[in-house]
Design a protein around this motif. Structure first.
Motif, PDB file in Angstrom:
ATOM      1  N   ILE A  25       0.836  -1.203   0.000  1.00  0.00           N
ATOM      2  CA  ILE A  25       0.000   0.000   0.000  1.00  0.00           C
ATOM      3  C   ILE A  25       0.871   1.254   0.000  1.00  0.00           C
ATOM      4  O   ILE A  25       2.010   1.227   0.474  1.00  0.00           O
ATOM      5  CB  ILE A  25      -0.959   0.041   1.220  1.00  0.00           C
ATOM      6  N   ASP A  26       0.315   2.324  -0.526  1.00  0.00           N
ATOM      7  CA  ASP A  26       0.991   3.622  -0.506  1.00  0.00           C
ATOM      8  C   ASP A  26       0.382   4.451   0.612  1.00  0.00           C
ATOM      9  O   ASP A  26      -0.725   4.970   0.485  1.00  0.00           O
ATOM     10  CB  ASP A  26       0.831   4.335  -1.848  1.00  0.00           C
ATOM     11  N   SER A  27       1.110   4.544   1.713  1.00  0.00           N
ATOM     12  CA  SER A  27       0.669   5.349   2.855  1.00  0.00           C
ATOM     13  C   SER A  27       1.611   6.511   3.097  1.00  0.00           C
ATOM     14  O   SER A  27       1.538   7.166   4.145  1.00  0.00           O
ATOM     15  CB  SER A  27       0.596   4.467   4.112  1.00  0.00           C
ATOM     16  N   ILE A  28       2.512   6.768   2.148  1.00  0.00           N
ATOM     17  CA  ILE A  28       3.543   7.784   2.349  1.00  0.00           C
ATOM     18  C   ILE A  28       2.966   9.160   2.692  1.00  0.00           C
ATOM     19  O   ILE A  28       3.455   9.821   3.616  1.00  0.00           O
ATOM     20  CB  ILE A  28       4.463   7.878   1.117  1.00  0.00           C
ATOM     21  N   PRO A  29       1.909   9.641   1.984  1.00  0.00           N
ATOM     22  CA  PRO A  29       1.364  10.956   2.364  1.00  0.00           C
ATOM     23  C   PRO A  29       0.909  11.007   3.817  1.00  0.00           C
ATOM     24  O   PRO A  29       1.143  12.003   4.514  1.00  0.00           O
ATOM     25  CB  PRO A  29       0.185  11.138   1.395  1.00  0.00           C
ATOM     26  N   GLU A  81      -1.447   8.829  13.544  1.00  0.00           N
ATOM     27  CA  GLU A  81      -1.496   7.916  12.405  1.00  0.00           C
ATOM     28  C   GLU A  81      -2.823   7.160  12.333  1.00  0.00           C
ATOM     29  O   GLU A  81      -3.345   6.920  11.236  1.00  0.00           O
ATOM     30  CB  GLU A  81      -0.327   6.933  12.467  1.00  0.00           C
ATOM     31  N   LEU A  82      -3.371   6.783  13.460  1.00  0.00           N
ATOM     32  CA  LEU A  82      -4.647   6.063  13.464  1.00  0.00           C
ATOM     33  C   LEU A  82      -5.788   6.930  12.953  1.00  0.00           C
ATOM     34  O   LEU A  82      -6.754   6.427  12.381  1.00  0.00           O
ATOM     35  CB  LEU A  82      -4.965   5.558  14.875  1.00  0.00           C
ATOM     36  N   ALA A  83      -5.662   8.241  13.154  1.00  0.00           N
ATOM     37  CA  ALA A  83      -6.744   9.152  12.777  1.00  0.00           C
ATOM     38  C   ALA A  83      -6.685   9.564  11.310  1.00  0.00           C
ATOM     39  O   ALA A  83      -7.622  10.200  10.810  1.00  0.00           O
ATOM     40  CB  ALA A  83      -6.706  10.391  13.664  1.00  0.00           C
ATOM     41  N   ASP A  84      -5.634   9.216  10.594  1.00  0.00           N
ATOM     42  CA  ASP A  84      -5.446   9.713   9.232  1.00  0.00           C
ATOM     43  C   ASP A  84      -5.285   8.563   8.248  1.00  0.00           C
ATOM     44  O   ASP A  84      -4.266   7.868   8.241  1.00  0.00           O
ATOM     45  CB  ASP A  84      -4.204  10.613   9.188  1.00  0.00           C
ATOM     46  N   THR A  85      -6.281   8.344   7.417  1.00  0.00           N
ATOM     47  CA  THR A  85      -6.191   7.325   6.354  1.00  0.00           C
ATOM     48  C   THR A  85      -6.441   7.953   4.987  1.00  0.00           C
ATOM     49  O   THR A  85      -6.576   7.242   3.993  1.00  0.00           O
ATOM     50  CB  THR A  85      -7.218   6.201   6.584  1.00  0.00           C
ATOM     51  N   GLY A  87      -6.090   9.194   1.509  1.00  0.00           N
ATOM     52  CA  GLY A  87      -5.138   9.034   0.418  1.00  0.00           C
ATOM     53  C   GLY A  87      -4.384   7.729   0.396  1.00  0.00           C
ATOM     54  O   GLY A  87      -3.537   7.519  -0.479  1.00  0.00           O
ATOM     55  N   ILE A  88      -4.644   6.815   1.338  1.00  0.00           N
ATOM     56  CA  ILE A  88      -3.984   5.512   1.309  1.00  0.00           C
ATOM     57  C   ILE A  88      -4.547   4.690   0.148  1.00  0.00           C
ATOM     58  O   ILE A  88      -5.757   4.563  -0.006  1.00  0.00           O
ATOM     59  CB  ILE A  88      -4.190   4.753   2.634  1.00  0.00           C
ATOM     60  N   THR A  89      -3.667   4.141  -0.677  1.00  0.00           N
ATOM     61  CA  THR A  89      -4.101   3.372  -1.844  1.00  0.00           C
ATOM     62  C   THR A  89      -3.310   2.069  -1.946  1.00  0.00           C
ATOM     63  O   THR A  89      -2.237   1.918  -1.365  1.00  0.00           O
ATOM     64  CB  THR A  89      -3.886   4.172  -3.147  1.00  0.00           C
ATOM     65  N   VAL A  90      -3.861   1.139  -2.713  1.00  0.00           N
ATOM     66  CA  VAL A  90      -3.172  -0.127  -2.992  1.00  0.00           C
ATOM     67  C   VAL A  90      -2.187   0.109  -4.135  1.00  0.00           C
ATOM     68  O   VAL A  90      -2.533   0.717  -5.148  1.00  0.00           O
ATOM     69  CB  VAL A  90      -4.175  -1.225  -3.379  1.00  0.00           C
ATOM     70  N   VAL A 119      -6.221  -0.589  10.597  1.00  0.00           N
ATOM     71  CA  VAL A 119      -6.846   0.622  10.044  1.00  0.00           C
ATOM     72  C   VAL A 119      -6.451   0.823   8.595  1.00  0.00           C
ATOM     73  O   VAL A 119      -7.299   1.126   7.733  1.00  0.00           O
ATOM     74  CB  VAL A 119      -6.456   1.851  10.899  1.00  0.00           C
ATOM     75  N   ARG A 120      -5.174   0.636   8.280  1.00  0.00           N
ATOM     76  CA  ARG A 120      -4.717   0.870   6.907  1.00  0.00           C
ATOM     77  C   ARG A 120      -5.198  -0.217   5.953  1.00  0.00           C
ATOM     78  O   ARG A 120      -5.544   0.069   4.800  1.00  0.00           O
ATOM     79  CB  ARG A 120      -3.189   0.988   6.891  1.00  0.00           C
ATOM     80  N   ILE A 121      -5.229  -1.451   6.408  1.00  0.00           N
ATOM     81  CA  ILE A 121      -5.753  -2.531   5.564  1.00  0.00           C
ATOM     82  C   ILE A 121      -7.228  -2.301   5.280  1.00  0.00           C
ATOM     83  O   ILE A 121      -7.693  -2.449   4.144  1.00  0.00           O
ATOM     84  CB  ILE A 121      -5.520  -3.896   6.230  1.00  0.00           C
ATOM     85  N   GLU A 122      -7.976  -1.910   6.312  1.00  0.00           N
ATOM     86  CA  GLU A 122      -9.404  -1.644   6.121  1.00  0.00           C
ATOM     87  C   GLU A 122      -9.621  -0.483   5.156  1.00  0.00           C
ATOM     88  O   GLU A 122     -10.536  -0.503   4.334  1.00  0.00           O
ATOM     89  CB  GLU A 122     -10.060  -1.329   7.464  1.00  0.00           C
ATOM     90  N   ALA A 123      -8.772   0.526   5.214  1.00  0.00           N
ATOM     91  CA  ALA A 123      -8.916   1.692   4.342  1.00  0.00           C
ATOM     92  C   ALA A 123      -8.725   1.334   2.875  1.00  0.00           C
ATOM     93  O   ALA A 123      -9.293   1.974   1.994  1.00  0.00           O
ATOM     94  CB  ALA A 123      -7.908   2.779   4.748  1.00  0.00           C
ATOM     95  N   THR A 124      -7.936   0.304   2.607  1.00  0.00           N
ATOM     96  CA  THR A 124      -7.671  -0.083   1.220  1.00  0.00           C
ATOM     97  C   THR A 124      -8.571  -1.205   0.734  1.00  0.00           C
ATOM     98  O   THR A 124      -8.724  -1.410  -0.468  1.00  0.00           O
ATOM     99  CB  THR A 124      -6.216  -0.559   1.052  1.00  0.00           C
ATOM    100  N   GLY A 125      -9.140  -1.971   1.675  1.00  0.00           N
ATOM    101  CA  GLY A 125      -9.937  -3.128   1.280  1.00  0.00           C
ATOM    102  C   GLY A 125      -9.076  -4.276   0.794  1.00  0.00           C
ATOM    103  O   GLY A 125      -9.574  -5.216   0.163  1.00  0.00           O
ATOM    104  N   LEU A 126      -7.793  -4.242   1.086  1.00  0.00           N
ATOM    105  CA  LEU A 126      -6.871  -5.271   0.628  1.00  0.00           C
ATOM    106  C   LEU A 126      -7.163  -6.602   1.314  1.00  0.00           C
ATOM    107  O   LEU A 126      -7.473  -6.650   2.511  1.00  0.00           O
ATOM    108  CB  LEU A 126      -5.437  -4.833   0.941  1.00  0.00           C
ATOM    109  N   ARG A 127      -7.061  -7.690   0.553  1.00  0.00           N
ATOM    110  CA  ARG A 127      -7.237  -9.029   1.121  1.00  0.00           C
ATOM    111  C   ARG A 127      -6.110  -9.305   2.102  1.00  0.00           C
ATOM    112  O   ARG A 127      -4.943  -9.112   1.782  1.00  0.00           O
ATOM    113  CB  ARG A 127      -7.217 -10.069   0.004  1.00  0.00           C
ATOM    114  N   VAL A 128      -6.462  -9.768   3.275  1.00  0.00           N
ATOM    115  CA  VAL A 128      -5.467  -9.961   4.325  1.00  0.00           C
ATOM    116  C   VAL A 128      -5.054 -11.425   4.389  1.00  0.00           C
ATOM    117  O   VAL A 128      -5.906 -12.309   4.494  1.00  0.00           O
ATOM    118  CB  VAL A 128      -6.026  -9.530   5.698  1.00  0.00           C
ATOM    119  N   PRO A 129      -3.756 -11.728   4.356  1.00  0.00           N
ATOM    120  CA  PRO A 129      -3.324 -13.115   4.550  1.00  0.00           C
ATOM    121  C   PRO A 129      -3.676 -13.617   5.946  1.00  0.00           C
ATOM    122  O   PRO A 129      -3.956 -12.823   6.858  1.00  0.00           O
ATOM    123  CB  PRO A 129      -1.802 -13.035   4.374  1.00  0.00           C
TER     124      PRO A 129
END
Length: 224
Positions: A25-29, A81-85, A87-90, A119-129
């Motif tokens: 994921i891109d969480s740099i911003p 960090e928990l409060a800011d998601t 612009g996070i993208t896959v 929080v970040r995985i949920e924000a992207t909807g990415l499949r979690v291993p």
């Protein structure tokens, strides 16, 4: 021209362990916004944060501030960090990579805390291993090998038979120390600063397949 993945061709890996931020994921911003604000609040020049990409927050705080300020400072960066998601993208190829691998053949090992990873995985909807190792699961985070050793242990495989995909020099150092093969992506770090068995632009360049003989995971170049 030989494929950048040539050093990995013909090798069957027991599992693939992915870093998360900067790899999947891109969480740099978000990271920049949160840590710059944190630094300013704690009287630090933001330039002091350089070189810490991929390092757990607790280790960064411990390196930059005196011991009596660690607890409150760590609590504050976690809060920011928990409060800011926003612009996070896959990243390219990340969803396809995870979808191509069986649940017992992949894992995530991240320097995030467990709540932040969730929080970040949920924000992207990415499949979690099935296996996700966070900074909360190990005593020593990257660049120590512990996160990758624990991920391999939870998968029930030897770390020496795993491939680690990372974007940060510290994460690659940790992977090598764990005995893993390494694949670097240049999503956050210039190519010349990455030491890995193979280096690609992002996971969009990589195809993961399972060996027909059941011998493990194979890696090849993906045509775009």
């Amino acid at each position: 021209m030989p494929s950048p993945l040539a050093p990995l061709h013909g090798r069957a890996f027991a599992a693939v362990i992915f870093d998360m931020d900067g790899t999947l994921i891109d969480s740099i911003p978000v990271v920049i916004r949160s840590w710059v604000r944190w630094a300013q609040e704690h009287g630090l020049e933001p330039e002091r944060l350089q070189g810490f990409h991929g390092v757990p927050a607790a280790a960064i705080v411990a390196d930059l501030l005196p011991p009596h300020r660690h607890e409150s400072a760590l609590s504050r960066i976690n809060e920011l960090e928990l409060a800011d998601t926003d612009g996070i993208t896959v990243l390219p190829g990340a969803a396809e990579a995870l979808a191509a691998l069986a649940p017992d053949r992949c894992a995530i090992a991240t320097s995030c805390s467990t709540p932040l990873a969730e929080v970040r995985i949920e924000a992207t909807g990415l499949r979690v291993p099935r296996v996700v190792v966070t900074a909360d699961d190990v005593e020593r985070g990257k660049p120590h090998p512990d996160p990758f050793l624990l991920a391999a242990e939870r998968l029930g495989v030897d770390a020496e038979r795993c491939l680690v995909v990372e974007d940060a020099p510290g994460g690659l150092t940790a992977a090598r120390a764990a005995g893993c093969a390494t694949l670097a992506v240049t999503t956050t770090t210039p190519r010349h600063e990455l030491v890995a068995d193979a280096i690609v632009e992002n996971l969009g360049d990589v195809a993961f397949t399972h060996s027909p003989q059941g011998g493990g995971v194979l890696v090849s170049s993906r045509s775009r």
